[in-house]
Scaffold this active site. Structure first.
Site, PDB file in Angstrom:
ATOM      1  N   GLY A  67       0.819  -1.105   0.184  1.00 41.55           N
ATOM      2  CA  GLY A  67       0.144  -0.012  -0.052  1.00 41.55           C
ATOM      3  C   GLY A  67       1.001   1.377   0.086  1.00 41.55           C
ATOM      4  O   GLY A  67       1.905   1.192  -0.003  1.00 41.55           O
ATOM      5  N   TYR A  69       1.181   3.454   2.158  1.00 46.70           N
ATOM      6  CA  TYR A  69       2.069   3.652   3.646  1.00 46.70           C
ATOM      7  C   TYR A  69       2.367   2.736   4.247  1.00 46.70           C
ATOM      8  O   TYR A  69       3.163   2.524   5.108  1.00 46.70           O
ATOM      9  CB  TYR A  69       1.070   4.574   4.582  1.00 46.70           C
ATOM     10  N   ASN A  71       2.326  -2.179   4.087  1.00 48.65           N
ATOM     11  CA  ASN A  71       1.933  -3.307   3.451  1.00 48.65           C
ATOM     12  C   ASN A  71       0.629  -3.985   4.098  1.00 48.65           C
ATOM     13  O   ASN A  71       0.214  -3.780   5.121  1.00 48.65           O
ATOM     14  CB  ASN A  71       3.066  -4.347   3.665  1.00 48.65           C
ATOM     15  N   ASP A 188     -11.727   6.005  -5.900  1.00 46.31           N
ATOM     16  CA  ASP A 188     -10.295   5.283  -6.221  1.00 46.31           C
ATOM     17  C   ASP A 188     -10.822   3.799  -6.884  1.00 46.31           C
ATOM     18  O   ASP A 188      -9.866   2.970  -6.345  1.00 46.31           O
ATOM     19  CB  ASP A 188      -9.294   5.409  -5.377  1.00 46.31           C
ATOM     20  N   ASP A 206     -10.363  -0.248   0.382  1.00 42.70           N
ATOM     21  CA  ASP A 206      -9.343   0.714   0.249  1.00 42.70           C
ATOM     22  C   ASP A 206     -10.144   1.941   0.222  1.00 42.70           C
ATOM     23  O   ASP A 206     -10.398   2.763  -1.032  1.00 42.70           O
ATOM     24  CB  ASP A 206      -8.392   0.610  -0.927  1.00 42.70           C
TER      25      ASP A 206
HETATM   26  N1  ATP Z   1      -7.953  -7.908   2.887  1.00 44.98           N
HETATM   27  C1  ATP Z   1      -7.337  -8.103   1.844  1.00 44.98           C
HETATM   28  N2  ATP Z   1      -7.217  -9.330   1.529  1.00 44.98           N
HETATM   29  C2  ATP Z   1      -6.373  -9.671   0.674  1.00 44.98           C
HETATM   30  N3  ATP Z   1      -5.506  -8.855  -0.092  1.00 44.98           N
HETATM   31  C3  ATP Z   1      -5.707  -7.279   0.216  1.00 44.98           C
HETATM   32  C4  ATP Z   1      -6.732  -7.153   1.312  1.00 44.98           C
HETATM   33  N4  ATP Z   1      -6.427  -5.791   1.363  1.00 44.98           N
HETATM   34  C5  ATP Z   1      -5.559  -5.435   0.593  1.00 44.98           C
HETATM   35  N5  ATP Z   1      -5.045  -6.649  -0.032  1.00 44.98           N
HETATM   36  C6  ATP Z   1      -4.156  -6.452  -1.142  1.00 44.98           C
HETATM   37  O1  ATP Z   1      -3.209  -5.376  -0.780  1.00 44.98           O
HETATM   38  C7  ATP Z   1      -3.045  -4.203  -1.834  1.00 44.98           C
HETATM   39  C8  ATP Z   1      -3.026  -2.790  -1.265  1.00 44.98           C
HETATM   40  O2  ATP Z   1      -4.042  -2.749  -0.064  1.00 44.98           O
HETATM   41  P1  ATP Z   1      -5.030  -1.548  -0.100  1.00 44.98           P
HETATM   42  O3  ATP Z   1      -5.396  -1.013  -1.623  1.00 44.98           O
HETATM   43  O4  ATP Z   1      -5.909  -1.382   0.730  1.00 44.98           O
HETATM   44  O5  ATP Z   1      -3.753  -0.379   0.178  1.00 44.98           O
HETATM   45  P2  ATP Z   1      -3.377   1.132  -0.363  1.00 44.98           P
HETATM   46  O6  ATP Z   1      -2.427   1.588   0.806  1.00 44.98           O
HETATM   47  O7  ATP Z   1      -4.678   1.840  -0.445  1.00 44.98           O
HETATM   48  O8  ATP Z   1      -2.503   0.973  -1.730  1.00 44.98           O
HETATM   49  P3  ATP Z   1      -2.922   2.169  -2.728  1.00 44.98           P
HETATM   50  O9  ATP Z   1      -3.236   3.271  -2.404  1.00 44.98           O
HETATM   51  O10 ATP Z   1      -1.385   1.967  -3.518  1.00 44.98           O
HETATM   52  O11 ATP Z   1      -3.880   1.393  -3.774  1.00 44.98           O
HETATM   53  C9  ATP Z   1      -4.448  -4.459  -2.607  1.00 44.98           C
HETATM   54  O12 ATP Z   1      -4.257  -3.892  -3.962  1.00 44.98           O
HETATM   55  C10 ATP Z   1      -4.823  -6.042  -2.483  1.00 44.98           C
HETATM   56  O13 ATP Z   1      -3.647  -6.577  -3.722  1.00 44.98           O
HETATM   57 MG    MG Z   2      -5.204   0.343  -3.057  1.00 50.49          MG
END
Ligand code: ATP
Ligand code: MG
Length: 360
Positions: A67, A69, A71, A188, A206
């Site tokens: 992510g 910020y 992982n 998003d 997200d």
């Molecule tokens: N509950 C979950 N189960 C399985 N995989 C997950 C889960 N939550 C997130 N992920 C994985 O982790 C990735 C990043 O999570 P998320 O989108 O919540 O973070 P982020 O910080 O918003 O990332 P970004 O802003 O770069 O999109 C997702 O694209 C997915 O591949």
């Molecule tokens: Mg994301």
């Protein structure tokens, strides 16, 4: 040791962050609050291995995803033996708690109280303080899903049945309708933020960019990953929940041919990527408050999307067209999309998705 890490300013910063986290947590848990000690890291999953040093031990974490910020890890609750996703975000005390993290936690907590089958559920949120490094680790325990849609689409065979495509889209549309009916714009929506399970359930995830909207929409700040960004956002015009429906249209097309519909290179070329396919909008439809002039584009002709995506069925094509209306008032709303013939026939869960082999 820098003054920044150990000085008064730093201490104040850490105290402020802790107060904010405490406020976010208050009134949440009936049982004893969870901590990181209630979970063990699982080695199943995919993604890069990350070595983490805990006092006296070394643990290998398998990252589910990365992510902005931190992982996302797969963890197991040592009490109930169930697997969850741990989204860990690291915040430097000196920088304060970013708006996106505050938004994400408060939105997902608000949604967790209402529980919708197509919205990723939050189980718990807690924080750890690393005063030595001046870092606050914010931990969100979420239900764990098998893949994100981006990874899923990369790994399934081409002839993915139409019925299953519809079933996926129906669930995304239901999740969006739920968000919009609670005045939340996701902002998003993209395949990486839509999670998929083996049992074919879909969860929208997200909420880092999500925003509560009122009837009077604001002029945009930068939202939505480029390829899924609605024209009104690109034109820096007024926007509404219709930006999520635009993203949905792009995603439906991508489900069918595994390629982004409007893969702009940068903001300047993203509008061109859209107009090249959908045609230049009429003068009447061009938003008057737009900072970009219509005359700065060639008179692109509209093409049938089937030309670029031959895999779309007739009803899917009409659905995508209605999600991608330039004028946001003419676009389908999430609620109305549920009555479109593409989604209307009751789609029943037919079978468990085939196991998917990821390229390591
Ligand atoms: N509950 C979950 N189960 C399985 N995989 C997950 C889960 N939550 C997130 N992920 C994985 O982790 C990735 C990043 O999570 P998320 O989108 O919540 O973070 P982020 O910080 O918003 O990332 P970004 O802003 O770069 O999109 C997702 O694209 C997915 O591949
Ligand atoms: Mg994301």
């Amino acid at each position: 040791m820098s003054e920044n890490l150990y000085g008064e300013q730093h201490r104040n910063g850490m105290n402020r962050l802790q107060r904010m986290m405490t406020n976010l947590n208050c009134g949440r848990q009936r049982n004893a609050p969870l901590s990181i000690k209630d979970f063990e890291i699982q080695q199943v999953g995919w993604g890069p291995e990350i070595l983490v040093f805990h006092p006296g031990q070394v643990i290998i974490l398998m990252a589910l995803g990365k992510g902005a910020y931190g992982n996302v890890y797969c963890v197991r609750n040592i009490h109930d033996g169930k697997d969850y996703a741990l989204k860990q975000m690291h915040v430097a005390a000196a920088e304060g708690l970013p708006q996106s993290i505050l938004r994400e936690i408060s939105t997902i907590k608000q949604l967790a109280r209402k529980a919708h089958p197509n919205i990723l559920a939050l189980k718990s949120v807690f924080h750890q303080l690393d005063s030595e490094k001046g870092i606050l680790k914010i931990n969100m325990i979420l239900e764990r899903c098998d893949w994100d849609l981006y990874t899923f689409l990369k790994s399934i065979p081409r002839g993915f049945p139409e019925k299953q495509c519809r079933h996926m889209v129906l669930q995304i549309a239901r999740g969006l309708d739920f968000l919009h009916s609670h005045s939340i714009i996701h902002r998003d929506l993209k395949p990486q933020n839509i999670l998929v399970n083996r049992d074919q359930t879909i969860k929208i995830a997200d909420f880092g960019l999500s925003k509560e909207h009122s009837n009077t929409s604001a002029v945009t700040t930068l939202v939505v990953t480029l390829w899924y960004r609605a024209p009104e956002v690109l034109l820096q015009s007024f926007y509404s929940s219709a930006i999520d429906v635009w993203a949905l249209g792009c995603i439906v097309s991508e489900i069918y041919n595994r390629e982004p519909l409007f893969p702009g290179q940068d903001e300047a070329t993203q509008l061109t990527a859209i107009f090249e396919k959908l045609g230049l909008p009429s003068i009447k439809d061009w938003p008057s408050e737009s900072v970009i002039m219509r005359s700065s584009f060639p008179e692109f002709r509209a093409h049938c999307l089937k030309q670029f995506n031959p895999y779309l069925s007739g009803e899917a094509l009409d659905f995508v067209n209605q999600c991608l209306r330039f004028d946001q008032r003419k676009r389908l709303s999430a609620r109305v999309s549920l009555t479109h013939p593409y989604l209307r026939p009751t789609v029943t869960r037919s079978r468990i998705l085939q196991p998917i082999h990821h390229n390591k």
